[in-house]
Structures are given as C-alpha cells and as structure tokens.
Design a protein around this motif. Structure first.
Motif, PDB file in Angstrom:
ATOM      1  N   GLN A 394       0.829  -1.205   0.000  1.00  0.00           N
ATOM      2  CA  GLN A 394       0.000   0.000   0.000  1.00  0.00           C
ATOM      3  C   GLN A 394       0.866   1.259   0.000  1.00  0.00           C
ATOM      4  O   GLN A 394       0.605   2.211  -0.750  1.00  0.00           O
ATOM      5  N   LEU A 395       1.924   1.246   0.793  1.00  0.00           N
ATOM      6  CA  LEU A 395       2.782   2.424   0.909  1.00  0.00           C
ATOM      7  C   LEU A 395       3.531   2.695  -0.379  1.00  0.00           C
ATOM      8  O   LEU A 395       3.614   3.846  -0.834  1.00  0.00           O
ATOM      9  N   SER A 396       4.060   1.646  -0.993  1.00  0.00           N
ATOM     10  CA  SER A 396       4.813   1.807  -2.245  1.00  0.00           C
ATOM     11  C   SER A 396       3.909   2.321  -3.365  1.00  0.00           C
ATOM     12  O   SER A 396       4.278   3.236  -4.118  1.00  0.00           O
ATOM     13  N   ALA A 400       4.113   6.041  -5.320  1.00  0.00           N
ATOM     14  CA  ALA A 400       4.233   6.117  -6.787  1.00  0.00           C
ATOM     15  C   ALA A 400       3.078   6.928  -7.370  1.00  0.00           C
ATOM     16  O   ALA A 400       3.288   7.774  -8.280  1.00  0.00           O
ATOM     17  N   ALA A 401       1.878   6.689  -6.867  1.00  0.00           N
ATOM     18  CA  ALA A 401       0.714   7.428  -7.374  1.00  0.00           C
ATOM     19  C   ALA A 401       0.852   8.917  -7.089  1.00  0.00           C
ATOM     20  O   ALA A 401       0.528   9.749  -7.959  1.00  0.00           O
ATOM     21  N   TYR A 402       1.345   9.276  -5.914  1.00  0.00           N
ATOM     22  CA  TYR A 402       1.491  10.704  -5.583  1.00  0.00           C
ATOM     23  C   TYR A 402       2.525  11.366  -6.486  1.00  0.00           C
ATOM     24  O   TYR A 402       2.302  12.484  -7.001  1.00  0.00           O
ATOM     25  N   ARG A 403       3.670  10.700  -6.706  1.00  0.00           N
ATOM     26  CA  ARG A 403       4.689  11.295  -7.578  1.00  0.00           C
ATOM     27  C   ARG A 403       4.150  11.515  -8.992  1.00  0.00           C
ATOM     28  O   ARG A 403       4.391  12.567  -9.607  1.00  0.00           O
ATOM     29  N   LEU A 425      -4.188   9.732  -0.066  1.00  0.00           N
ATOM     30  CA  LEU A 425      -3.904   8.295  -0.098  1.00  0.00           C
ATOM     31  C   LEU A 425      -2.523   7.995   0.479  1.00  0.00           C
ATOM     32  O   LEU A 425      -2.346   7.028   1.240  1.00  0.00           O
ATOM     33  N   LEU A 426      -1.540   8.830   0.111  1.00  0.00           N
ATOM     34  CA  LEU A 426      -0.193   8.636   0.639  1.00  0.00           C
ATOM     35  C   LEU A 426      -0.163   8.867   2.151  1.00  0.00           C
ATOM     36  O   LEU A 426       0.442   8.080   2.896  1.00  0.00           O
TER      37      LEU A 426
END
Length: 462
Positions: A394-396, A400-403, A425-426
């Motif tokens: 979940q964290l990874s 990635a989604a935020y970047r 989400l992050l």
C-alpha cells in the motif's frame, strides 16, 4: 519458514522507516526503564504497600492470642459496713459489703483495702489458635496478591501508554512530512498561477489543505503531550524526557517468535489473587468450626484484704485498715462450652461456605477468561504480523501514485482535486503503517501480559 521470511522483510522495512524519527533517538526512554520507574514510584503502589504492612501487623497481633490474661488490681475504700442476710444478683453495679450483719444500722466509717492478681488462660481450644493464625496469614496473602495484581495492571497501563506515545510520535513525524508536501504543492501552485497555467483558485485550496494539516499536527502534539504527562504522573520521570524508542517495533517482531508457550497459568497475578481469596475463605470456615468447640481454661487468683473492722465486727481505728491482713489463692481447671451458640455458629458456617463457593466460581471464571484472552492475543498477533506485511505494498503504490499525480499536475494535465486525492492516499498509507507498527507492538505485549511473560519481554528489550 514462510512466516520467518515475511517477518524478515517486515523487520527490514521497519528499520528503514526509523529515519523518520531520528531526531529523538539520542534521548529516548526504554519501556523497561519506564516500567521500572512506575514500579518504584507510582503513588497508588506506595499506598497499597502500606495496606500490606497493616495486614502483616494484624497477623502478628493474632499470633499472640494464646497469651493468658493476667490482671493486677488494688483498691482502698472508706465507708460504712451494714448488711443483712440474703442472696441477690449484683448486676455488676451493687458494691460488695461482707459481714456487718448488725441489729441496727451503724453510721461509723471503716477503711478496707483489697489487692488481687488473676489468671485467665485458654490453654486448649482444639486448634482454634492455629486456625486463627492461618486465617490471618491468608488475609496477608490476599493483600500481597492484590498488591502484585495492582502492580501488574499498572505496569500494563504504563506499557499501553508507552506504545500509544510511540504511535503518536510516528504520527507527528508523518504529519510533519505531510505538511512539507503541502508546502511544496503550494509553492508549485503559486508558480504555475503566476505563469497562467492554472487558475488562482487552486492557491486557496492549497492554503486550506496546508492549514488543515497544521491543525491536525497541533492536535497530535496535544495528545502526545497529554500522554507524556500521564506517564510522568505514575513514573516520577520528567514528562519531556519520556520519549519512546522508535526501534521498539522491529525488536518486538523478532522477539514474538521466541516467546515460550505457557500451559499453566496458575502463577498469573490475576489467578493468584482469586486463588488467595478462595483459600482465605476456606481458612475462615475452619476458624468458625473451631470456635464452636469446647475450651479448656486454667484459672487462678491470689488476693489479700485488710480492714479496720475486726473479726468481732467491731469498728477500730481507721489506720488499722491499711495493709493486707488476710491472703488467699485459688487455682482451677474448667471447660467452657456455649451450648446455645451452636445454631448461630452453624448459620455462620453455612454463610462462609456460600462465600467459599462464590470465590471458587470467580476463580474458575477468571481462569476461563484468561484462557480466552491468551487465544485472542495469539490470533491478534498473527493478524498484526500479516497486516504489517501487507502495508509496504500500500505504501509503495501510494508513493508512486502521488509522484505521478504531482508531475501531471505541474504540467497542467490534472486538477488539484485529483492531486489532493493522491496526497491523502499517501498520508493514509503512512498513517496506516504507523498504526500497524503500534498494533503489532501492542499484540506482542498483550500476548506477554496474558501469559505472565512481561518481565521476559522487558528484559529482552534492555
């Protein structure tokens, strides 16, 4: 082997995340040191230890119930001496006036004196003294076991507070990171708005998100401070010095596999306390049974009298009344048995037996509850390990989604709403990771608490 591999990966991730709170590592307080300080300085434990001392004093007093009653009395009296034949009950208020049977009332005064020493000794009572001593010792044991249980519960409370402090400590760091990201977003929005790429309203939305993050940080800091103050109150340690060790979660994960199983829970403070209450009630039954048995008494007395009235009942000079002119002694054995008290003793015994049955039921209930808690703690620990093993995915993905969303936003390809969704989400994933570490630590200690292995865990963390 699969569990070991999963745990190895989890431990590695946990150790990597400790850099989030590196600024507090030089001045942390271990949970073992906190519990040790609570054990020595908690006000409630100091008061309970005094209660144990009081009960021990009462037990020492009971040990001397066998001593005889020896009384010494002396009196000198001035008054008249007129009497008539006939018996009467004194009711404890009619003074004794021996001799003095005269044809008429004589108002003359006389001096008399009396000295007496008496012995009243219950020399045998079929084990009543021994039963009373055992009952007193059982009272002391109940108080001691209650003290141990209170200490154990207080240690448990201190550990729970420490783990909550560890959780809020991580959440504060995560929130600070979230504020930094919000500030970065705001700076990018301001630059993009000046160049006309995005609308100016996005600046207001970014400011609102940044302000909300700061308010959340204030609330987290407040809860963190409140926990420090609560722990300081029971440990005597300065609140600002109570900082949780951020490496505790990684150490507890590996420790959880080394905890030995415990089949017999009779030594658990909770069970020991209720066992002592049951045994105490049984001892009181014995005291009641023994108190209804006959008692063998040794009685003795030595006394002397003097009077200014001579053997012919004639009044002499008052100074002739001083001193003891006649002495006597009396020694005897007797048996005392209160026949009419049998029914009352039987009713008392039935009541005490009901109390013993009640205490036994409570002991059984607590044993069943403890066994259930042990199984629940084992299940909770398995779930906590599985949860912590899943969190990295979940964290990874959230990072990635935020970047990606942040890059797209800076290029004007998405709006700020989508970016905020990725940001939240992050933040949620990071917070879930902190909560998962806390949950695992709590599960390990809950397992230790239910199995009476807290000391083993604390020694391993030193």
């Amino acid at each position: 082997m699969i569990i070991l591999k999963k745990l190895s990966g989890v431990i590695g991730l946990v150790l990597l995340t400790q850099v989030l709170s590196a600024q507090v590592q030089d001045h942390t307080l271990s949970v073992a040191d906190l519990v040790s300080s609570v054990t020595l300085k908690a006000p409630s434990l100091i008061a309970d230890s005094a209660a144990v001392s009081i009960r021990q004093s009462l037990a020492r007093e009971t040990k001397y119930n066998w001593l005889p009653s020896i009384k010494v009395n002396y009196q000198a009296d001035l008054g008249t001496n007129n009497n008539v034949p006939g018996a009467y009950f004194g009711f404890g208020i009619v003074p004794s006036n021996t001799g003095g049977v005269r044809p008429a009332n004589d108002p003359s005064n006389a001096i008399s004196n009396l000295g007496v020493a008496t012995l009243d000794w219950e020399i045998y009572n079929f084990g009543l003294f021994n039963a009373q001593n055992k009952a007193a010792a059982a009272d002391v044991n109940v108080e001691k076991q209650q003290f141990k249980l209170t200490k154990y519960q207080l240690q448990t409370s201190a550990i729970e507070g420490y783990l909550q402090l560890f959780q809020y400590q991580n959440l504060v760091v995560i929130q600070q990171e979230n504020i930094t990201r919000n500030q970065q977003i705001r700076s990018s929005i301001q630059a993009l708005a000046k160049s006309g790429i995005i609308a100016g309203v996005d600046t207001s939305i970014a400011e609102a998100e940044l302000s909300k993050s700061r308010l959340t940080l204030l609330e987290l800091n407040n809860k963190y401070t409140q926990l420090q103050l609560q722990l300081a109150a029971i440990s005597g340690i300065d609140a600002v010095k109570i900082i949780a060790d951020s490496t505790i979660s990684a150490r507890l994960i590996s420790l959880s596999l080394q905890m030995p199983a415990q089949e017999n829970n009779s030594a658990h403070p909770l069970i020991s306390y209720y066992q002592s209450r049951y045994e105490n009630s049984l001892q009181k039954e014995k005291v009641i049974r023994k108190s209804n048995l006959p008692k063998l008494m040794l009685e003795g007395a030595v006394w002397g009298r003097g009077s200014s009235i001579n053997q012919d009942s004639e009044f002499g000079a008052l100074n002739n009344g001083w001193g003891l002119s006649r002495t006597n002694y009396l020694v005897g054995l007797g048996i005392s048995f209160n026949i009419t008290d049998i029914k009352r003793q039987q009713l008392r015994l039935n009541t005490q037996r009901s109390t013993s049955s009640y205490e036994q039921s409570r002991l059984t209930e607590q044993a069943v509850n403890l066994d259930t808690q042990i199984k629940q703690a084992d299940a909770e620990l398995q779930t906590a390990v599985a949860r912590l093993n899943e969190i990295p995915h979940q964290l990874s993905a959230s990072r990635a989604a935020y970047r990606q969303k942040f890059s797209l936003y800076k290029n004007g390809l998405i709006n700020i709403i989508e970016l905020n969704i990725a940001l939240n989400l992050l933040y949620r994933a990071e917070a879930d990771f902190a909560i998962a570490k806390y949950t695992l630590c709590r599960a390990v200690f809950q397992k230790a608490i239910t199995r009476n292995q807290v000391g083993l865990v604390l020694n391993s963390l030193k």
